[in-house]
Design a protein around this motif. Structure first.
Motif, mmCIF file in Angstrom:
data_model
loop_
_atom_site.group_PDB
_atom_site.id
_atom_site.type_symbol
_atom_site.label_atom_id
_atom_site.label_comp_id
_atom_site.label_asym_id
_atom_site.label_seq_id
_atom_site.Cartn_x
_atom_site.Cartn_y
_atom_site.Cartn_z
ATOM 1 N N TYR A 150 0.846 -1.211 0.000
ATOM 2 C CA TYR A 150 0.000 0.000 0.000
ATOM 3 C C TYR A 150 0.874 1.250 0.000
ATOM 4 C CZ TYR A 150 -3.619 3.341 1.387
ATOM 5 O OH TYR A 150 -4.475 4.414 1.423
ATOM 6 N N TYR A 151 1.915 1.225 0.809
ATOM 7 C CA TYR A 151 2.842 2.365 0.894
ATOM 8 C C TYR A 151 3.474 2.648 -0.465
ATOM 9 C CZ TYR A 151 7.016 5.038 2.294
ATOM 10 O OH TYR A 151 8.002 5.989 2.403
ATOM 11 N N GLU A 152 3.919 1.601 -1.156
ATOM 12 C CA GLU A 152 4.567 1.776 -2.449
ATOM 13 C C GLU A 152 3.579 2.259 -3.510
ATOM 14 O OE1 GLU A 152 7.692 1.730 -3.060
ATOM 15 O OE2 GLU A 152 8.311 1.024 -1.085
ATOM 16 N N GLN A 153 2.349 1.754 -3.433
ATOM 17 C CA GLN A 153 1.334 2.133 -4.417
ATOM 18 C C GLN A 153 0.823 3.564 -4.205
ATOM 19 O OE1 GLN A 153 -1.638 -0.940 -3.982
ATOM 20 N NE2 GLN A 153 -0.188 -2.548 -4.598
ATOM 21 N N HIS A 154 0.964 4.072 -2.993
ATOM 22 C CA HIS A 154 0.479 5.423 -2.670
ATOM 23 C C HIS A 154 1.632 6.311 -2.201
ATOM 24 C CE1 HIS A 154 -3.022 2.758 -2.315
ATOM 25 N NE2 HIS A 154 -3.743 3.790 -2.663
ATOM 26 N N LYS A 155 2.791 6.109 -2.796
ATOM 27 C CA LYS A 155 4.006 6.805 -2.378
ATOM 28 C C LYS A 155 3.847 8.331 -2.423
ATOM 29 C CE LYS A 155 8.329 5.831 -1.138
ATOM 30 N NZ LYS A 155 9.245 5.178 -2.083
ATOM 31 N N ASP A 156 3.048 8.820 -3.385
ATOM 32 C CA ASP A 156 2.887 10.275 -3.505
ATOM 33 C C ASP A 156 2.217 10.897 -2.295
ATOM 34 O OD1 ASP A 156 0.474 9.047 -4.119
ATOM 35 O OD2 ASP A 156 -0.176 10.679 -5.429
ATOM 36 N N GLN A 157 1.426 10.093 -1.569
ATOM 37 C CA GLN A 157 0.769 10.608 -0.374
ATOM 38 C C GLN A 157 1.745 10.799 0.782
ATOM 39 O OE1 GLN A 157 -2.740 8.457 0.796
ATOM 40 N NE2 GLN A 157 -3.446 8.197 -1.304
ATOM 41 N N THR B 175 12.386 21.542 -6.315
ATOM 42 C CA THR B 175 13.677 21.933 -5.735
ATOM 43 C C THR B 175 14.091 21.083 -4.540
ATOM 44 O OG1 THR B 175 12.541 23.614 -4.400
ATOM 45 C CG2 THR B 175 13.430 24.322 -6.519
ATOM 46 N N GLU B 176 13.129 20.460 -3.874
ATOM 47 C CA GLU B 176 13.436 19.580 -2.739
ATOM 48 C C GLU B 176 12.421 18.452 -2.692
ATOM 49 O OE1 GLU B 176 15.931 19.596 -0.663
ATOM 50 O OE2 GLU B 176 16.845 21.531 -1.196
ATOM 51 N N ILE B 177 12.832 17.312 -2.167
ATOM 52 C CA ILE B 177 11.925 16.171 -1.990
ATOM 53 C C ILE B 177 12.108 15.602 -0.590
ATOM 54 C CG2 ILE B 177 11.336 13.825 -2.736
ATOM 55 C CD1 ILE B 177 12.180 14.553 -5.535
ATOM 56 N N LYS B 178 10.981 15.428 0.136
ATOM 57 C CA LYS B 178 11.018 14.814 1.475
ATOM 58 C C LYS B 178 10.085 13.606 1.477
ATOM 59 C CE LYS B 178 9.751 18.320 4.003
ATOM 60 N NZ LYS B 178 9.477 19.184 5.180
ATOM 61 N N GLU B 179 10.622 12.446 1.806
ATOM 62 C CA GLU B 179 9.817 11.236 1.881
ATOM 63 C C GLU B 179 9.601 10.829 3.330
ATOM 64 O OE1 GLU B 179 11.312 8.018 -0.417
ATOM 65 O OE2 GLU B 179 11.006 9.020 -2.348
ATOM 66 N N THR B 180 8.352 10.571 3.687
ATOM 67 C CA THR B 180 8.044 10.066 5.024
ATOM 68 C C THR B 180 8.307 8.571 5.036
ATOM 69 O OG1 THR B 180 6.294 11.718 5.286
ATOM 70 C CG2 THR B 180 6.263 9.836 6.791
ATOM 71 N N PRO B 181 9.186 8.078 5.904
ATOM 72 C CA PRO B 181 9.502 6.641 5.905
ATOM 73 C C PRO B 181 8.304 5.791 6.308
ATOM 74 C CG PRO B 181 10.509 7.742 7.795
ATOM 75 C CD PRO B 181 9.950 8.826 6.928
ATOM 76 N N LEU B 182 8.283 4.586 5.835
ATOM 77 C CA LEU B 182 7.189 3.654 6.124
ATOM 78 C C LEU B 182 6.968 3.501 7.625
ATOM 79 C CD1 LEU B 182 5.087 1.516 5.384
ATOM 80 C CD2 LEU B 182 6.951 -0.141 5.105
ATOM 81 N N SER B 183 8.043 3.474 8.389
ATOM 82 C CA SER B 183 7.926 3.267 9.843
ATOM 83 C C SER B 183 7.078 4.350 10.514
ATOM 84 C CB SER B 183 9.317 3.235 10.482
ATOM 85 O OG SER B 183 10.027 4.437 10.203
ATOM 86 N N ASP B 184 7.084 5.554 9.933
ATOM 87 C CA ASP B 184 6.327 6.661 10.530
ATOM 88 C C ASP B 184 4.834 6.585 10.244
ATOM 89 O OD1 ASP B 184 8.733 7.569 11.433
ATOM 90 O OD2 ASP B 184 8.758 9.425 10.255
ATOM 91 N N LYS C 61 3.218 3.492 9.315
ATOM 92 C CA LYS C 61 2.782 2.097 9.299
ATOM 93 C C LYS C 61 1.439 1.911 9.995
ATOM 94 C CE LYS C 61 4.367 -2.591 10.308
ATOM 95 N NZ LYS C 61 5.470 -3.433 10.832
ATOM 96 N N ASP C 62 1.278 2.532 11.173
ATOM 97 C CA ASP C 62 0.027 2.389 11.920
ATOM 98 C C ASP C 62 -1.147 3.006 11.168
ATOM 99 O OD1 ASP C 62 1.287 1.039 13.936
ATOM 100 O OD2 ASP C 62 1.517 2.791 15.251
ATOM 101 N N GLN C 63 -0.917 4.168 10.539
ATOM 102 C CA GLN C 63 -1.982 4.821 9.772
ATOM 103 C C GLN C 63 -2.436 3.941 8.607
ATOM 104 O OE1 GLN C 63 -0.930 8.801 8.517
ATOM 105 N NE2 GLN C 63 0.141 9.211 10.430
ATOM 106 N N ILE C 64 -1.469 3.350 7.912
ATOM 107 C CA ILE C 64 -1.793 2.496 6.766
ATOM 108 C C ILE C 64 -2.542 1.250 7.235
ATOM 109 C CG2 ILE C 64 -0.819 1.048 4.949
ATOM 110 C CD1 ILE C 64 1.452 3.083 4.718
ATOM 111 N N LYS C 65 -2.092 0.694 8.354
ATOM 112 C CA LYS C 65 -2.758 -0.499 8.888
ATOM 113 C C LYS C 65 -4.224 -0.202 9.199
ATOM 114 C CE LYS C 65 -2.445 -3.993 12.532
ATOM 115 N NZ LYS C 65 -1.702 -4.473 13.724
ATOM 116 N N GLN C 66 -4.484 0.963 9.809
ATOM 117 C CA GLN C 66 -5.858 1.336 10.125
ATOM 118 C C GLN C 66 -6.683 1.540 8.860
ATOM 119 O OE1 GLN C 66 -6.037 4.644 12.836
ATOM 120 N NE2 GLN C 66 -4.924 3.584 14.440
#
Length: 292
Positions: free
Chosen positions: A139-146, A238-247, A249-254
């Motif tokens: 799910y994280y990989e499929q919705h990476k833009d979020q 000009t910049e890119i910030k990615e939120t790691p899966l670990s941060d 994970k609980d939201q995605i699980k819910q």
């Protein structure tokens, strides 16, 4: 084994319990208000509550929440975590105040009470639902833009030919910020060299065509002219910030659990089986809910 919850017992949570006893015992009703024009007793208030839709809703809430609190556990940490997520999504203090007003909450405590109730129902509707680590990662990989924020600048012009000329100048080494200041019709961002700040796939206020194009760019990359209802954009990340899966994970699980959750009416109908209604006035409040 089903534990029967008697409505009369639940009413002890309210001052209405006094009215219940006097209605059945023949005792003199306890007065709440006395005036020269007449009195108001607990019996009067009880009847008013019992016969009003708002009163029935209040009893429903008390009964259902009492049962759910006996079956599940919601910690203060969980409530505060969800509150923090809402505040982060809403923005600054002023925006948060506006959010509370718009949603009908008088203060933060009312919002927390609502969050707590929602979490109890979430646990009831998702009981038995299992989500694997693989499902979460997919799910994280499929919705990476979020979960990715890109700092974006743009140059906005009215026609495609002008946009193509600017694109050519940029390829020949022209400075993006300087061109934005001179030629962009977006006066607000032009003063900042075209800077729009950080955007993500969740940025609902942004034109979806513009957003889709911006999210595809790599750091330092400039787009071809992108047409929207506002005109033609040349976009630069000009910049890119990615939120790691670990941060997250609980939201995605819910989110995944919610997808497979039972309908709320099914939960309410199951709860109704655990209720013994001693007060006839409240029988209608606990009828089975028909699926919509």
């Amino acid at each position: 084994m089903i534990k029967i919850i008697k409505i009369a017992a639940v009413l002890s949570l309210l001052f209405l319990v006094g009215a219940c006893s006097t209605l059945t015992s023949g005792e003199e009703p306890e007065l709440l208000v006395t005036t020269e024009y007449g009195n108001i007793s607990k019996d009067d208030l009880f009847k008013e509550v019992a016969n009003s839709e708002r009163g029935k809703e209040l009893i429903q809430k008390l009964v259902y929440m009492q049962i759910l609190k006996g079956k599940y556990e919601v910690s203060e940490k969980e409530v505060n975590q969800r509150l923090g997520e809402i505040k982060e999504q809403v923005g600054d203090e002023e925006a948060y105040t506006m959010f509370l007003q718009k949603q009908g909450f008088n203060n933060e405590e009312e919002l927390k009470d609502h969050i707590e109730q929602s979490l109890y129902f979430f646990k009831a509707t998702t009981e038995g639902v299992e989500v694997s680590d693989k499902q979460i990662k997919d799910y994280y990989e499929q919705h990476k833009d979020q979960y990715t924020e890109v700092r974006t600048s743009h140059i906005l012009v009215d026609d495609e030919s002008t946009a193509k000329e600017i694109e050519k100048e940029l390829k020949n080494g022209a400075d993006f910020a300087e061109l934005a200041k001179k030629q962009s019709t977006d006066q607000v961002s032009a003063e900042e060299g075209g800077d729009l700040g950080y955007l993500s796939g969740r940025s609902q206020e942004m034109d979806p065509t513009f957003l889709a194009a911006a999210m595809k760019l790599k750091k330092g990359e400039v787009s071809e002219p992108v047409k929207t209802v506002f005109g033609y954009h040349i976009i630069k990340v000009t910049e890119i910030k990615e939120t790691p899966l670990s941060d997250v994970k609980d939201q995605i699980k819910q989110a995944l659990m919610s997808r497979d959750a039972k309908p709320v009416q099914e939960i309410l109908n199951n709860l109704n089986k655990e209720i013994e209604i001693e007060e006839a006035a409240f029988k209608d409040a606990f009828k089975d809910v028909e699926p919509k």
